[in-house]
Design a protein around this motif. Structure first.
Motif: not given
Length: 244
Positions: A188-190, A201-202, A207-211
């Motif tokens: 998240e810091r990056v 939007p959060p 969702a993108g990070m989960a994929r």
């Protein structure tokens, strides 16, 4: 409203200038001895061997400028608080934040004899795996902002466009800097230093990070993109636009 009131917190820790990109920027400045850095942020890529004045609208970013950074004045690109007479003006990864691109570029031309803008070709970046597979919304939004063609047109169509390839271990954590280090995007810091993702939007970002996390766990990312691991640098769309 200051867009970096939230996005800019901790910016200087993840957006450290990369010396190889610095050399490309400084070469584009040519023989300029006086430089105006517009949208200067925390002071990345300000050459120490030239007289530099920075212009930055965000108080959050100004507070993160180091003790050796150039003197800075608060102001916006569309109404630069200087009379002019600079050998060069540079605007690095900032034009997509400007409210009026044409007005900002006209101001660069007013105050300097040479202009150097670091931006990106949206269509090239849209093919980069992180955008194409996980965050196509970034490209969709960027197409409505300051495109490469619009920047060139703003300089009368006569500007030179120079590709800037990104090294695999780039120290400047901009949007596509981690093309060979996909795990970094899960931090998240990056991501906080990448306005393209940080302003989604959060629920879209999550969702993108989960994929991506799932593809890294399963090996799907490496099956699709393992060939990148042998590359030292890559053209992911960044461009220097040089006009005079």
């Amino acid at each position: 409203m200051d867009p970096y009131r939230e996005l800019g917190v901790g910016y200087s820790t993840v957006r450290r200038p990369d010396p190889r990109i610095a050399r490309a920027v400084w070469a584009a400045l040519g023989d300029a001895r006086s430089v105006l850095n517009v949208g200067a942020g925390a002071g990345s890529y300000e050459p120490a061997d030239r007289a530099v004045l920075a212009v930055e609208p965000s108080a959050v970013m100004v507070r993160q400028r180091g003790s050796g950074a150039a003197p800075v004045v608060r102001g916006a690109a569309e109404a630069l608080p200087v009379r002019g007479g600079f050998d060069a003006a540079m605007a690095l990864l900032t034009v997509h934040h400007w409210r009026d691109l044409a007005a900002g570029l006209a101001e660069l031309r007013r105050v300097s004899r040479r202009q150097v803008v670091l931006t990106w070709d949206v269509e090239v970046m849209a093919r980069q795996w992180m955008i194409a597979e996980y965050f196509p919304q970034v490209a969709e939004r960027e197409r409505g902002l300051a495109t490469l063609d619009a920047v060139v047109a703003g300089f009368g169509g006569a500007a030179e466009v120079r590709p800037v390839e990104v090294p695999w271990d780039c120290s400047d954590g901009f949007l596509a800097a981690y093309w060979r280090r996909p795990e970094a995007y899960l931090d998240e810091r990056v991501r906080a230093g990448m306005s393209g993702i940080a302003r989604l939007p959060p629920e879209v970002a999550a969702a993108g990070m989960a994929r991506l996390a799932g593809d890294l766990r399963s090996g799907a990312w490496h099956r699709r993109h393992g060939g990148l691991l042998g590359r030292e640098q890559l053209d992911v769309g960044y461009r220097l636009v040089v006009a005079s």
